[in-house]
Design a protein around this motif. Structure first.
Motif, PDB file in Angstrom:
ATOM      1  N   THR A  97       5.564  33.886  98.725  1.00 10.26           N
ATOM      2  CA  THR A  97       6.543  34.351  97.741  1.00 10.26           C
ATOM      3  C   THR A  97       7.137  33.194  96.950  1.00 10.26           C
ATOM      4  O   THR A  97       7.248  33.265  95.722  1.00 10.26           O
ATOM      5  CB  THR A  97       7.664  35.154  98.428  1.00 10.26           C
ATOM      6  N   VAL A  98       7.495  32.115  97.629  1.00  7.25           N
ATOM      7  CA  VAL A  98       8.080  30.969  96.932  1.00  7.25           C
ATOM      8  C   VAL A  98       7.065  30.327  95.996  1.00  7.25           C
ATOM      9  O   VAL A  98       7.379  30.016  94.839  1.00  7.25           O
ATOM     10  CB  VAL A  98       8.650  29.945  97.942  1.00  7.25           C
ATOM     11  N   SER A  99       5.840  30.147  96.453  1.00  8.90           N
ATOM     12  CA  SER A  99       4.846  29.485  95.600  1.00  8.90           C
ATOM     13  C   SER A  99       4.485  30.330  94.381  1.00  8.90           C
ATOM     14  O   SER A  99       4.414  29.824  93.263  1.00  8.90           O
ATOM     15  CB  SER A  99       3.598  29.129  96.409  1.00  8.90           C
ATOM     16  N   VAL A 100       4.277  31.621  94.578  1.00  9.19           N
ATOM     17  CA  VAL A 100       3.933  32.491  93.446  1.00  9.19           C
ATOM     18  C   VAL A 100       5.114  32.606  92.485  1.00  9.19           C
ATOM     19  O   VAL A 100       4.943  32.531  91.265  1.00  9.19           O
ATOM     20  CB  VAL A 100       3.478  33.880  93.941  1.00  9.19           C
ATOM     21  N   SER A 101       6.320  32.758  93.025  1.00  7.81           N
ATOM     22  CA  SER A 101       7.504  32.838  92.164  1.00  7.81           C
ATOM     23  C   SER A 101       7.691  31.547  91.381  1.00  7.81           C
ATOM     24  O   SER A 101       8.028  31.583  90.189  1.00  7.81           O
ATOM     25  CB  SER A 101       8.749  33.120  92.997  1.00  7.81           C
ATOM     26  N   ALA A 102       7.471  30.404  92.030  1.00  8.84           N
ATOM     27  CA  ALA A 102       7.614  29.118  91.341  1.00  8.84           C
ATOM     28  C   ALA A 102       6.599  28.980  90.212  1.00  8.84           C
ATOM     29  O   ALA A 102       6.931  28.470  89.136  1.00  8.84           O
ATOM     30  CB  ALA A 102       7.458  27.970  92.340  1.00  8.84           C
ATOM     31  N   CYS A 103       5.386  29.435  90.437  1.00  4.45           N
ATOM     32  CA  CYS A 103       4.365  29.348  89.382  1.00  4.45           C
ATOM     33  C   CYS A 103       4.731  30.224  88.185  1.00  4.45           C
ATOM     34  O   CYS A 103       4.536  29.835  87.039  1.00  4.45           O
ATOM     35  CB  CYS A 103       2.999  29.739  89.935  1.00  4.45           C
ATOM     36  N   TYR A 104       5.250  31.410  88.442  1.00  6.67           N
ATOM     37  CA  TYR A 104       5.654  32.287  87.333  1.00  6.67           C
ATOM     38  C   TYR A 104       6.927  31.784  86.650  1.00  6.67           C
ATOM     39  O   TYR A 104       7.053  31.855  85.433  1.00  6.67           O
ATOM     40  CB  TYR A 104       5.840  33.729  87.818  1.00  6.67           C
ATOM     41  N   LEU A 105       7.880  31.300  87.431  1.00 11.15           N
ATOM     42  CA  LEU A 105       9.136  30.835  86.850  1.00 11.15           C
ATOM     43  C   LEU A 105       8.976  29.525  86.081  1.00 11.15           C
ATOM     44  O   LEU A 105       9.838  29.186  85.266  1.00 11.15           O
ATOM     45  CB  LEU A 105      10.197  30.686  87.935  1.00 11.15           C
ATOM     46  N   ALA A 106       7.897  28.786  86.323  1.00 11.94           N
ATOM     47  CA  ALA A 106       7.659  27.549  85.584  1.00 11.94           C
ATOM     48  C   ALA A 106       7.506  27.813  84.090  1.00 11.94           C
ATOM     49  O   ALA A 106       7.748  26.937  83.268  1.00 11.94           O
ATOM     50  CB  ALA A 106       6.416  26.845  86.125  1.00 11.94           C
ATOM     51  N   TYR A 107       7.119  29.024  83.730  1.00 11.15           N
ATOM     52  CA  TYR A 107       6.946  29.387  82.324  1.00 11.15           C
ATOM     53  C   TYR A 107       8.123  30.170  81.764  1.00 11.15           C
ATOM     54  O   TYR A 107       8.139  30.516  80.591  1.00 11.15           O
ATOM     55  CB  TYR A 107       5.674  30.226  82.148  1.00 11.15           C
ATOM     56  N   TRP A 108       9.090  30.505  82.579  1.00 13.89           N
ATOM     57  CA  TRP A 108      10.219  31.344  82.160  1.00 13.89           C
ATOM     58  C   TRP A 108      11.175  30.547  81.289  1.00 13.89           C
ATOM     59  O   TRP A 108      11.581  29.455  81.644  1.00 13.89           O
ATOM     60  CB  TRP A 108      10.936  31.873  83.389  1.00 13.89           C
ATOM     61  N   ARG A 109      11.532  31.105  80.149  1.00 11.53           N
ATOM     62  CA  ARG A 109      12.447  30.440  79.218  1.00 11.53           C
ATOM     63  C   ARG A 109      13.728  31.241  78.990  1.00 11.53           C
ATOM     64  O   ARG A 109      14.522  30.891  78.153  1.00 11.53           O
ATOM     65  CB  ARG A 109      11.760  30.199  77.873  1.00 11.53           C
TER      66      ARG A 109
END
Length: 186
Positions: free
Chosen positions: A121-133
């Motif tokens: 959950t942390v790794s997938v969320s971090a990958c998606y949130l890396a693009y969140w603006r």
């Protein structure tokens, strides 16, 4: 053009009951061996991939400059690459060994499922949130499209965790709803 009567399209109440029963069996009564084996392999492959000699995570200088692999920028800020590699490799190894040796300690299975939920959950969320603006720029959001398998793995980890948490209760209260429990809690 041929039209169909509404009673032919909509499922009958009996069919809804059967569908509900099948869904219950899939979620709470089916065995978890295949999904746990798939999660173990996925964690091992990700762990080994992150242990590869070439750097996957961007450096601090690359993150500040907005360069490098943006997908892993937030993961790099959470923990170093070797630690992510170690976490995925340990989790995959423990899960694979518990499957291969058929070791079903309730404590080990629950801890392994909880650890799997956390790292996936942390790794997938971090990958998606890396693009969140932010919400004001939602239409500019471009998530990493190739991450579908990792999202499925995170959801499967949650499924295993919930099943190990509630599985023994569902088995005790099954009242004939479950046809089989091949991967039960001890």
């Amino acid at each position: 053009m041929r039209s169909f009567p509404a009673d032919k399209i909509a499922p009958s109440p009996n069919r809804w009951r059967r569908m509900k029963s099948h869904l219950y069996n899939i979620v709470f009564c089916s065995d978890l061996l295949a999904i746990r084996f798939t999660l173990a392999l996925g964690a091992l492959f990700i762990g080994l991939g992150m242990a590869w000699p070439a750097a996957i995570f961007p450096t601090v200088a690359q993150i500040e400059a907005g360069e490098g692999r943006n997908t892993y920028a937030l993961m790099a800020q959470i923990a170093p690459e070797w630690l992510w590699s170690l976490c995925f490799t340990v989790q995959g190894s423990v899960m694979a060994l518990s499957l291969i040796t058929d070791y079903r300690s309730k404590w080990l299975l629950w801890v392994d499922a909880a650890f799997g939920v956390i790292i996936w959950t942390v790794s997938v969320s971090a990958c998606y949130l890396a693009y969140w603006r932010g919400f004001d720029r939602i239409m500019e959001y471009r998530p990493p499209a190739i991450m579908g398998g990792e999202v499925a793995a995170a959801l499967a980890s949650w499924w295993v965790f919930v099943r190990y948490h509630f599985g023994s209760q569902a088995e005790q209260n099954r009242c004939g709803k479950c046809r089989r429990f091949t991967d039960r809690m001890p």
